[in-house]
Design a protein around this motif. Structure first.
Motif, PDB file in Angstrom:
ATOM      1  N   PHE A  96       0.823  -1.034   0.153  1.00 52.34           N
ATOM      2  CA  PHE A  96       0.000  -0.153   0.087  1.00 52.34           C
ATOM      3  C   PHE A  96       0.931   1.305  -0.123  1.00 52.34           C
ATOM      4  N   LEU A  97       0.571   2.105  -0.701  1.00 54.92           N
ATOM      5  CA  LEU A  97       1.687   3.278  -1.042  1.00 54.92           C
ATOM      6  C   LEU A  97       0.940   4.313  -1.115  1.00 54.92           C
ATOM      7  N   PHE A  98       1.175   5.274  -0.288  1.00 58.87           N
ATOM      8  CA  PHE A  98       0.645   6.688  -0.338  1.00 58.87           C
ATOM      9  C   PHE A  98       1.412   7.643  -1.139  1.00 58.87           C
ATOM     10  N   LEU A  99       0.751   8.412  -2.041  1.00 56.81           N
ATOM     11  CA  LEU A  99       1.506   9.738  -2.450  1.00 56.81           C
ATOM     12  C   LEU A  99       1.032  11.024  -1.872  1.00 56.81           C
ATOM     13  N   THR A 100       1.825  11.822  -1.403  1.00 53.12           N
ATOM     14  CA  THR A 100       1.217  12.804  -0.763  1.00 53.12           C
ATOM     15  C   THR A 100       1.921  14.199  -1.096  1.00 53.12           C
ATOM     16  N   GLY A 101       1.551  15.166  -0.798  1.00 58.87           N
ATOM     17  CA  GLY A 101       2.139  16.432  -1.397  1.00 58.87           C
ATOM     18  C   GLY A 101       1.038  17.534  -1.629  1.00 58.87           C
TER      19      GLY A 101
ATOM     20  N   ARG B 263       3.547   2.442   2.756  1.00 69.48           N
ATOM     21  CA  ARG B 263       4.664   3.554   2.436  1.00 69.48           C
ATOM     22  C   ARG B 263       3.863   5.146   2.079  1.00 69.48           C
ATOM     23  N   ILE B 264       4.878   5.616   2.312  1.00 68.17           N
ATOM     24  CA  ILE B 264       4.455   6.985   1.946  1.00 68.17           C
ATOM     25  C   ILE B 264       5.576   7.909   1.238  1.00 68.17           C
ATOM     26  N   LEU B 265       5.266   8.343   0.011  1.00 65.75           N
ATOM     27  CA  LEU B 265       6.035   9.028  -0.953  1.00 65.75           C
ATOM     28  C   LEU B 265       5.751  10.449  -0.802  1.00 65.75           C
ATOM     29  N   HIS B 266       6.334  11.355  -0.553  1.00 65.06           N
ATOM     30  CA  HIS B 266       6.065  12.671  -0.445  1.00 65.06           C
ATOM     31  C   HIS B 266       6.626  13.490  -1.610  1.00 65.06           C
ATOM     32  N   LEU B 267       5.676  14.091  -2.347  1.00 67.77           N
ATOM     33  CA  LEU B 267       6.314  14.670  -3.560  1.00 67.77           C
ATOM     34  C   LEU B 267       6.201  16.143  -3.363  1.00 67.77           C
TER      35      LEU B 267
END
Lengths: 291, 239
Positions: B29-34, B206-210
């Motif tokens: 499970f991957l979050f894209l945030t920003g 997981r969290i990817l911060h863009l």
């Protein structure tokens, strides 16, 4: 697979009710263009039939020299009878010709006083079938030269009217009629294209969602193409129906002297071609609209 | 499941994504945030073939996106479920019709299709609204219809672009439970969000911060729950 095909086709037909007024206008426009095209074809067909009566034939009236002896004339006749594509050859001796002339004039045609001093020459009426491959090539002019060169022949009257008219007609058909039909096809394509485009625009949400869930382009386009097809079939059918009604009113409109033209309805193969062409143009323009 | 290497994308002179690289394993499970304009939506659009990959490399569910032919896009999208903030459902159709759409395009036999659609609608708690027109449903219900549509074909990956953006906190939590439920059955999820509450909903995600098209930070939550076997999961929701 077949079930899906039928379901999509049914959806295409059902979607026609989404814009009933626009669809109705398109239907009327397609029907009117079909009617107009049908009327043009009706005119062409009628002229064509009239021309066909004489188009494949050319006639020469041949007159031999007054001083030509019978032996020379008979030899010339034999030469003519041996010519290719001969359809009919009526020959007249001076006596025959005088009798024929007298009978044509009826009671006033008493030329018995000329019997001993007949001024008429040997003559003949020759007609040939013009082979299709020779219609464009001055074939009749060649025959004329050939007949004129016979030893006893004095003069030949040749009316190239039929052959030339047929040739002119073909030229007109190619130069005028086809562009006109092409123009009418363009009108059908524009009208149907715009309507299908309108349908597509109102279904953009659905198209986008279908695309998102993995619909193939064919799946998305088929209902719209079906709509174009139905417009083409209904429009051409309506147009042909109107053509039949108009024809019933004008069939005898030119059937009086000097025209004596009976306007005949288009044969089934023409009607099928007309409906097929309109439907094909409709489907093609729908395809362009949804592409 | 997803591999992205030095992926960049520009709209004219504006670079929406710059050298983005990450990978996602099956069941992650991957979050894209920003913030808005960080490149989350552009990245998702690239991953489901709505935008062409012209710089960098990307593969999704076995499809190389760099040289993806137009005719392969429908196949890719059959392996990927997509959920949007604005639902993207047909509001003049019933719940059943909207959900069934995803199976109809695959040419699934009607009997099988009806069974699967009913099962997913039941799993979403919408069984009493199966034949309701969607425009009469609440926002949360409409979003559940959208999720049901994206899940009904049992995709390998769910891409969700701010799926809770239009919903209140309670509905958001409820929908996140649904996402988690499918995730625990083994479906990979990439979800774009800028909501802190949503980020805290999924343990082990997981969290990817863009930011300005670049990945500026990567973090992970608590340990994930053990993944359930896929056949069992399908049975549990009746699929």
């Amino acid at each position: 697979m077949i079930g899906q095909f039928l379901r999509l086709s049914a959806r295409g037909v059902a979607d026609l009710r989404l814009h009933p007024f626009a669809q109705l206008l398109t239907l009327v426009a397609v029907a009117m263009v079909t009617l107009l095209t049908g009327l043009i074809l009706l005119g062409l067909h009628t002229v064509n039939i009239e021309l066909l009566k004489s188009r494949g034939q050319v006639e020469f009236q041949v007159y031999w020299k007054t001083d030509a002896d019978a032996e020379t004339v008979v030899k010339d006749w034999d030469t003519i009878r041996a010519m290719e594509h001969l359809k009919d050859f009526k020959t007249f001796t001076p006596d025959n010709a005088l009798t024929e002339l007298a009978s044509t004039l009826g009671e006033t045609g008493d030329f018995s006083w000329l019997a001993d001093n007949n001024p008429l020459p040997y003559s003949g009426l020759v007609s040939f079938h013009v082979p299709p491959e020779a219609q464009d090539q001055g074939w009749a002019a060649g025959l004329l030269t050939q007949i004129k060169s016979l030893p006893g022949v004095d003069k030949v009257h040749y009316t190239p009217f039929q052959a030339d008219l047929a040739q002119s007609w073909r030229t007109i058909s190619h130069m005028v009629i086809w562009p006109v039909l092409g123009f009418l096809a363009l009108i059908v394509s524009l009208v149907v294209h715009n309507t299908i485009k309108l349908s597509l625009m109102t279904r953009l949400d659905e198209v986008e969602i279908l695309s998102l869930v993995g619909a193939r382009p064919g799946y998305i386009r088929w209902p719209l193409l079906t709509g174009g097809f139905v417009q083409g079939v209904l429009g051409s059918g309506l147009g042909i129906g109107l053509l039949a009604i108009v024809h019933s009113f004008i069939a005898e409109a030119l059937n009086f002297p000097p025209f004596l033209l009976e306007i005949r309805f288009l044969p089934p193969e023409y009607l099928l071609a007309l409906a097929g062409a309109v439907t094909l143009v409709s489907v093609l323009s729908s395809w362009v609209a949804v592409k | 499941m997803v591999t992205v290497e030095r992926l960049s994308y520009n709209f004219g002179t504006y670079w929406a994504l710059k050298d983005v690289s990450f990978s996602l394993k099956k069941g992650e499970f991957l979050f894209l945030t920003g913030h808005s304009g960080a490149g989350k939506t552009t990245l998702l659009r690239l991953l489901y073939g709505a935008l062409p990959v012209t710089r960098g490399r990307a593969s999704v569910a076995g499809y190389q996106l760099n040289n993806l032919r137009k005719r392969d896009i429908p196949q890719l999208r059959r392996k990927v479920g997509v959920v949007f903030q604005d639902f993207k459902i047909l509001s003049d159709r019933t719940v059943f019709d909207n959900v069934a759409m995803a199976l109809e395009v695959r040419g699934m036999p009607r009997q099988h299709l009806e069974r699967r659609v009913r099962a997913i609608i039941r799993a979403m708690g919408l069984e009493t609204k199966s034949y309701s027109i969607c425009e009469r449903l609440s926002g949360g219900e409409q979003q559940r219809v959208a999720i049901a549509r994206s899940m009904v074909a049992n995709p390998e990956l769910i891409l969700a672009d701010e799926p809770t953006g239009n919903l209140d906190v309670d509905l958001t939590m409820h929908l996140m439970e649904i996402f988690q439920q499918f995730h625990t059955y083994g479906t990979s999820v990439i979800m774009a969000t800028h909501s802190k509450e949503v980020l805290e909903c999924v343990p082990g995600a997981r969290i990817l911060h863009l930011q300005d098209g670049r990945i500026v930070d990567e973090a992970s939550g608590a340990e994930p729950e053990p993944e359930k076997e896929e056949p069992a999961s399908l049975g549990e929701v009746g699929l």
